[in-house]
Design a protein around this motif. Structure first.
Motif, PDB file in Angstrom:
ATOM      1  N   MET A   1       0.833  -1.198   0.000  1.00 56.34           N
ATOM      2  CA  MET A   1       0.000   0.000   0.000  1.00 56.34           C
ATOM      3  C   MET A   1       0.871   1.252   0.000  1.00 56.34           C
ATOM      4  O   MET A   1       1.868   1.335   0.707  1.00 56.34           O
ATOM      5  CB  MET A   1      -0.899   0.022   1.231  1.00 56.34           C
ATOM      6  CG  MET A   1      -2.048  -0.977   1.178  1.00 56.34           C
ATOM      7  SD  MET A   1      -3.305  -0.512  -0.042  1.00 56.34           S
ATOM      8  CE  MET A   1      -4.010   0.940   0.727  1.00 56.34           C
ATOM      9  N   PRO A   2       0.514   2.254  -0.813  1.00 56.22           N
ATOM     10  CA  PRO A   2       1.264   3.510  -0.779  1.00 56.22           C
ATOM     11  C   PRO A   2       0.988   4.255   0.523  1.00 56.22           C
ATOM     12  O   PRO A   2      -0.074   4.115   1.129  1.00 56.22           O
ATOM     13  CB  PRO A   2       0.723   4.272  -1.984  1.00 56.22           C
ATOM     14  CG  PRO A   2      -0.648   3.716  -2.195  1.00 56.22           C
ATOM     15  CD  PRO A   2      -0.570   2.272  -1.806  1.00 56.22           C
ATOM     16  N   THR A   3       1.958   5.059   0.947  1.00 56.35           N
ATOM     17  CA  THR A   3       1.795   5.907   2.126  1.00 56.35           C
ATOM     18  C   THR A   3       1.425   7.317   1.686  1.00 56.35           C
ATOM     19  O   THR A   3       1.394   7.621   0.488  1.00 56.35           O
ATOM     20  CB  THR A   3       3.094   5.939   2.947  1.00 56.35           C
ATOM     21  OG1 THR A   3       4.104   6.582   2.161  1.00 56.35           O
ATOM     22  CG2 THR A   3       3.547   4.533   3.317  1.00 56.35           C
ATOM     23  N   ALA A   4       1.191   8.180   2.671  1.00 52.91           N
ATOM     24  CA  ALA A   4       0.784   9.557   2.343  1.00 52.91           C
ATOM     25  C   ALA A   4       1.837  10.279   1.516  1.00 52.91           C
ATOM     26  O   ALA A   4       1.510  11.122   0.677  1.00 52.91           O
ATOM     27  CB  ALA A   4       0.501  10.331   3.627  1.00 52.91           C
ATOM     28  N   ASP A   5       3.125   9.948   1.727  1.00 52.95           N
ATOM     29  CA  ASP A   5       4.205  10.633   1.013  1.00 52.95           C
ATOM     30  C   ASP A   5       4.626   9.917  -0.264  1.00 52.95           C
ATOM     31  O   ASP A   5       5.558  10.364  -0.944  1.00 52.95           O
ATOM     32  CB  ASP A   5       5.423  10.782   1.926  1.00 52.95           C
ATOM     33  CG  ASP A   5       5.174  11.784   3.046  1.00 52.95           C
ATOM     34  OD1 ASP A   5       4.364  12.702   2.835  1.00 52.95           O
ATOM     35  OD2 ASP A   5       5.781  11.636   4.123  1.00 52.95           O
ATOM     36  N   SER A   6       3.976   8.819  -0.601  1.00 56.10           N
ATOM     37  CA  SER A   6       4.356   8.081  -1.816  1.00 56.10           C
ATOM     38  C   SER A   6       4.109   8.936  -3.050  1.00 56.10           C
ATOM     39  O   SER A   6       3.156   9.726  -3.105  1.00 56.10           O
ATOM     40  CB  SER A   6       3.551   6.787  -1.928  1.00 56.10           C
ATOM     41  OG  SER A   6       3.864   5.906  -0.880  1.00 56.10           O
ATOM     42  N   LEU A   7       4.989   8.774  -4.040  1.00 55.15           N
ATOM     43  CA  LEU A   7       4.796   9.471  -5.309  1.00 55.15           C
ATOM     44  C   LEU A   7       3.585   8.900  -6.038  1.00 55.15           C
ATOM     45  O   LEU A   7       3.361   7.679  -6.030  1.00 55.15           O
ATOM     46  CB  LEU A   7       6.034   9.334  -6.187  1.00 55.15           C
ATOM     47  CG  LEU A   7       7.306  10.025  -5.671  1.00 55.15           C
ATOM     48  CD1 LEU A   7       8.495   9.634  -6.537  1.00 55.15           C
ATOM     49  CD2 LEU A   7       7.124  11.540  -5.668  1.00 55.15           C
ATOM     50  N   VAL A   8       2.820   9.767  -6.676  1.00 53.46           N
ATOM     51  CA  VAL A   8       1.663   9.297  -7.450  1.00 53.46           C
ATOM     52  C   VAL A   8       2.125   8.483  -8.655  1.00 53.46           C
ATOM     53  O   VAL A   8       1.545   7.456  -8.998  1.00 53.46           O
ATOM     54  CB  VAL A   8       0.791  10.487  -7.888  1.00 53.46           C
ATOM     55  CG1 VAL A   8      -0.244  10.056  -8.932  1.00 53.46           C
ATOM     56  CG2 VAL A   8       0.087  11.084  -6.678  1.00 53.46           C
ATOM     57  N   VAL A   9       3.187   8.935  -9.314  1.00 53.90           N
ATOM     58  CA  VAL A   9       3.753   8.196 -10.445  1.00 53.90           C
ATOM     59  C   VAL A   9       5.138   7.710 -10.037  1.00 53.90           C
ATOM     60  O   VAL A   9       6.021   8.519  -9.731  1.00 53.90           O
ATOM     61  CB  VAL A   9       3.861   9.075 -11.713  1.00 53.90           C
ATOM     62  CG1 VAL A   9       4.422   8.265 -12.878  1.00 53.90           C
ATOM     63  CG2 VAL A   9       2.495   9.652 -12.081  1.00 53.90           C
ATOM     64  N   LEU A  10       5.334   6.403 -10.013  1.00 53.92           N
ATOM     65  CA  LEU A  10       6.621   5.848  -9.614  1.00 53.92           C
ATOM     66  C   LEU A  10       7.686   6.139 -10.673  1.00 53.92           C
ATOM     67  O   LEU A  10       7.371   6.251 -11.864  1.00 53.92           O
ATOM     68  CB  LEU A  10       6.482   4.346  -9.391  1.00 53.92           C
ATOM     69  CG  LEU A  10       5.566   3.943  -8.221  1.00 53.92           C
ATOM     70  CD1 LEU A  10       5.469   2.440  -8.112  1.00 53.92           C
ATOM     71  CD2 LEU A  10       6.066   4.549  -6.910  1.00 53.92           C
ATOM     72  N   PRO A  11       8.936   6.267 -10.270  1.00 56.00           N
ATOM     73  CA  PRO A  11      10.004   6.695 -11.194  1.00 56.00           C
ATOM     74  C   PRO A  11      10.151   5.827 -12.437  1.00 56.00           C
ATOM     75  O   PRO A  11      10.533   6.336 -13.497  1.00 56.00           O
ATOM     76  CB  PRO A  11      11.268   6.630 -10.320  1.00 56.00           C
ATOM     77  CG  PRO A  11      10.761   6.826  -8.924  1.00 56.00           C
ATOM     78  CD  PRO A  11       9.423   6.150  -8.889  1.00 56.00           C
TER      79      PRO A  11
END
Length: 701
Positions: A1-11
């Protein structure tokens, strides 16, 4: 699961050189810019404020997984050849919009858990969705977006538990709205422009490029020089004296003052005055304050003529008495719009392909070995249906394997655009076409901006037409709506199919290339597949042929007789041809059009120049068609062809044309008059032959 600070688009999904800012998972606006490399595409985003807060947390994981994950191969295998593991940014946005629309519908019914969206809710939502107005084809897309919600929920680390939509197991047909003849908005987007619109529009666009471009570019260069001079000039006693000597006599005499219009009001043209007098901008402002020049300029606004020679002409007269400092930016804007219109219409490119053109895309060709000049070719990128090896959408597109052929007006339009932008830059660069504000935007001009520019260009051209007493060159309002960029492509095909020989410049260009287009000798003219311009051309040709058959059917029903070696085939073709009402063309029609035209010998083509109908059969044709041609070379129609058919109406029109030629002969020198009378006699002889051999339709069945 992504966290609040995760990037919306992964590198791993961001291409090298993409500098669009990335969003964080906790933000309410998710920019999809990191996925967009096409310079002609606007930056889209997912706006979570449109989703009820109680359901937002359940939809976000599925959306994040859709952005960064891929659908399973086992899922794709059952979805058809067009199914993709990953979607384009525009599709991602539209999918999320549909999911939020479902969420709002559920929330109004007190449902705050996606797991509670059962079979009954799916069916209820679909029924309500169609009640809001949705064509059958659009409805199928909506159901696909909703199915995607279930599919991506299956891939998240923490599922919301939404159930599988019933149409995914039972089939979509029973869930789609009834076939009632209505069409969604997208199906009308390809309406051809009315001939009365495209004619004068193209005239003004070509006139801008060929007659006015040098003047406009020179005026813009002078405008920039004067603006830079005014900004850099220091305050000096000489400058102040020159300013007062120039302005104060105008104030005392009541003459107009140099003025600039801003938001509907006139103000003192301070930059212009500073440049022409050598004063500083501060000195102009102080003189303005002392004498109330802004108020006087508003009461009696005057021009700001520049010392730029006017070389362009309209019907032999200079198109301007002088070029005004204040109109230079607007004229540059219209010049860029004119070049875009020419490229759109005189190539048949899709709008995004024109938006993606760069300086240097159309180099001057090397002459052939025999010294004949080579053809200009446009190397460009295309974006529609471009995918990688895994079948995923590639936003940056790819260069076409087959280049576009550029005729002279297109080459000139590209050369003008190349004078506006630096080498290697996008021809419609936002930064270099923002003449008024110079805001330095990235990428190319976007669709909305270009549509506004087309509207402004039409308004400007109409003002010029009226000012120059050219009422026949006023661009009327199109009966089918605004002049959308996508409409130029189908208009091109309309003129090829309906105006052989050419009423508009492009019809002339494509007239002698019709056999090339039909032969598909290069796997598609200007396209990477047989789709492209050929499918659009087939659609218009099929519609034109069906109209011809319908008109023949109506004439025979009214009692007209027909003649010609192909009369019997024409009667059969008229009886079998479908009748199309309107010009709405769904996506599925292209294949039907191609199959319709492939019926060699029983497809009818009207030829108003030769005053006959051609029941085209390749083996009989004298117009030298290609071996696999599906339409005649109507500009090369020859007497004695075994495909010719005429009706009583044609015979009447032949005699009317003969009478017109005879009247002209009466006012022509004798040598030419004899030739004209001979032509008139031939036309009457053809009409007499029809009368002698014509039969009613019943006798030919």
């Amino acid at each position: 699961m992504p966290t609040a600070d995760s990037l919306v688009v992964l590198p791993q999904w961001i291409s090298a050189g993409n500098t669009h800012p990335n969003s964080r998972y906790a933000e309410l606006i998710w920019s999809l810019g990191p996925l967009i490399d096409n310079p002609g595409t606007a930056i889209v985003a997912i706006n979570w404020t449109n989703c009820p807060e109680e359901l937002r947390g359940q939809l976000r994981p599925a959306a994040w997984t859709m952005i960064n994950g891929q659908l399973r191969a086992t899922y794709l295998r059952s979805r058809g050849v067009r199914a993709r593991a990953r979607h384009s940014p525009a599709t991602l946005q539209e999918n999320c919009r549909e999911w939020m629309r479902l969420a709002r519908w559920l929330h109004k019914r007190g449902i705050t858990d996606l797991a509670a969206c059962t079979d009954a809710e799916w069916r209820g939502y679909a029924a309500q969705r169609w009640d809001d107005g949705c064509g059958r084809e659009s409805a199928e897309v909506v159901l696909g977006r909703l199915t995607a919600l279930w599919a991506f929920d299956q891939l998240t680390a923490q599922r919301a538990g939404i159930t599988r939509p019933p149409w995914d197991t039972e089939g979509v047909d029973d869930f789609l709205p009834a076939v009632d003849g209505s069409a969604g908005g997208a199906e009308n987007s390809g309406e051809p422009l009315d001939p009365q619109v495209i004619g004068p529009l193209l005239v003004w666009a070509i006139r801008m490029i060929e007659d006015f471009a040098d003047d406009i570019l020179a005026a813009w260069a002078e405008n920039r020089r004067m603006a830079a001079l005014a900004a850099a000039t220091p305050a000096t006693p000489d400058g102040r004296a020159a300013l007062e000597k120039h302005v104060l006599p105008l104030v005392r005499s009541g003459a107009p003052l140099p003025a600039a219009e801003h938001k509907g009001t006139h103000q003192l043209a301070r930059t212009f005055l500073a440049a022409v007098t050598g004063a500083s901008l501060g000195q102009v402002d102080r003189l303005n304050d002392r004498h109330g020049l802004t108020g006087l300029a508003a009461e009696r606004p005057g021009p700001c003529p520049m010392t730029v020679p006017v070389t362009g002409k309209i019907h032999g007269r200079p198109w301007r008495e002088y070029l005004d400092f204040n109109e230079a930016a607007d004229l540059m804007r219209h010049l860029g719009t004119a070049a875009m219109i020419i490229c759109l219409y005189l190539t048949g490119m899709r709008p995004q392909e024109v938006q993606g053109l760069r300086s240097g895309c159309c180099p001057d060709p090397e002459p052939a070995a025999d010294g004949t000049p080579g053809r200009h070719l446009i190397r460009s990128h295309h974006f529609k249906d471009v995918t990688d090896d895994d079948g995923n959408h590639v936003s940056a597109g790819e260069e076409r394997e087959v280049p576009w052929v550029a005729i002279t007006p297109v080459v000139r339009a590209i050369r003008v655009l190349e004078r506006i932008v630096p080498d290697g830059e996008l021809l419609l660069s936002s930064a270099h076409h923002d003449f008024t504000f110079q805001r330095g935007h990235r990428g190319t001009l976007k669709k909305h901006a270009l549509l506004l520019r087309i509207e402004d260009f039409v308004a400007w051209a109409n003002r010029e037409a009226r000012a120059n007493e050219l009422p026949e060159q006023v661009i009327p309002k199109d009966p089918h709506g605004g002049i959308g960029m996508a409409r130029f492509r189908r208009t091109l095909a309309w003129h090829i199919a309906r105006r052989p020989g050419g009423l508009v410049a492009l019809a002339i260009q494509y007239g002698h290339m019709r056999t090339v287009l039909d032969a598909r000798t290069s796997s598609g003219y200007g396209t990477r597949s047989r789709g492209g311009i050929h499918s659009v051309l087939d659609v218009e040709t099929a519609l034109a042929a069906a109209d011809t058959a319908a008109h023949l059917r109506d004439r025979m029903a009214a009692g007209e007789k027909i003649s010609g070696p192909a009369a019997r085939r024409a009667v059969t073709a008229a009886a079998q041809a479908p009748r199309f009402k309107g010009r709405i063309v769904p996506k599925t029609f292209a294949k039907k059009a191609t199959a319709y035209l492939a019926r060699d010998g029983i497809v009818l083509f009207d030829n108003p120049d030769a005053l006959l109908i051609c029941a085209f059969k390749r083996d009989n044709a004298l117009c030298d068609p290609a071996p696999d041609a599906t339409a005649p070379n109507q500009y090369a129609c020859k007497a004695g062809c075994g495909n010719a058919v005429r009706t009583d109406t044609h015979a009447r029109l032949l005699r009317e044309r003969a009478d017109t030629i005879s009247r002209k002969a009466a006012h022509t020198p004798e040598k030419l008059a004899r030739r004209l009378r001979g032509n008139a006699d031939k036309l009457r002889a053809i009409a007499d032959a029809h009368d002698a051999t014509a039969q009613p339709a019943e006798a030919l069945t």
